[in-house]
Design an enzyme around this catalytic site. Structure first.
Site: not given
Length: 212
Positions: A127, A175
């Site tokens: 994250r 991502h």
């Protein structure tokens, strides 16, 4: 996720960031043998274990760290705060797959990088809030880290003037470490519906107290 982690580990192990930066083949190939490149997976849940299983089949010695001990064939398990230092010390390439909880926010910082072997690589697919950007740049500039592949950031995407875009030792990926595929997702959804109807435990449940 396992495919992304495997690609990232092999890229760092084989020195591909250096190759792409120089745009030429090495006169002397200095990539170390897979059996001597130790992979440490920080966050050893389902995704971490799946990645380790793939990497061990390619000859990489793997270890995993998590809050509680896990048992995966051919993988050394470290767990708890007391064993984190030993885990980091044997991680030539550190793969972060931690969930976002209060504990690991900002965990990837100067103190953690200093516990890795000098010149270690980093693959960050956990994250964005877990990574201290300036500490990563400092570790790369001093040679404490060799290269980093970063898939998650805060903010996402990064501003156009962020130093990660131009740093020669940073690879940014958009991502994409874990992609949702319709066919597999529907199978999981239907299986959980059946489990719910039959009163059986469903897969993928989140423990709200743990945060994952």
């Amino acid at each position: 996720m396992a495919a992304y982690i495997t690609f990232s580990v092999i890229s760092l192990h084989r020195g591909m960031p250096r190759y792409l930066t120089q745009q030429q083949r090495w006169l002397k190939h200095d990539a170390i043998a897979a059996s001597r490149c130790r992979i440490g997976i920080l966050g050893f849940g389902h995704l971490g274990q799946a990645s380790a299983r793939v990497l061990t089949t390619l000859g990489y010695p793997c270890s995993g760290w998590s809050r509680s001990q896990k048992h995966v064939e051919a993988v050394t398990s470290y767990f708890g705060d007391d064993q984190l230092g030993d885990f980091l010390a044997r991680s030539d390439i550190l793969v972060c797959l931690l969930a976002l909880t209060d504990l690991p926010r900002g965990l990837l910082d100067h103190n953690l990088f200093a516990q890795l072997p000098k010149g270690a690589g980093l693959v960050h697919a956990g994250r964005g809030q877990q990574l201290n950007h300036q500490d990563l740049i400092d570790a790369l500039d001093t040679g404490q880290l060799g290269h980093a592949i970063v898939d998650v950031t805060v903010p996402d995407p990064l501003p156009t003037d962020h130093p990660f875009w131009t740093h020669p030792s940073v690879w940014l990926t958009p991502h994409i470490a874990s992609e949702t595929h319709a066919e597999s997702s529907v199978k999981v959804l239907l299986d959980n519906i059946r489990r719910h109807q039959q009163g059986r435990p469903m897969n993928g449940l989140i423990d709200m107290k743990r945060g994952y």
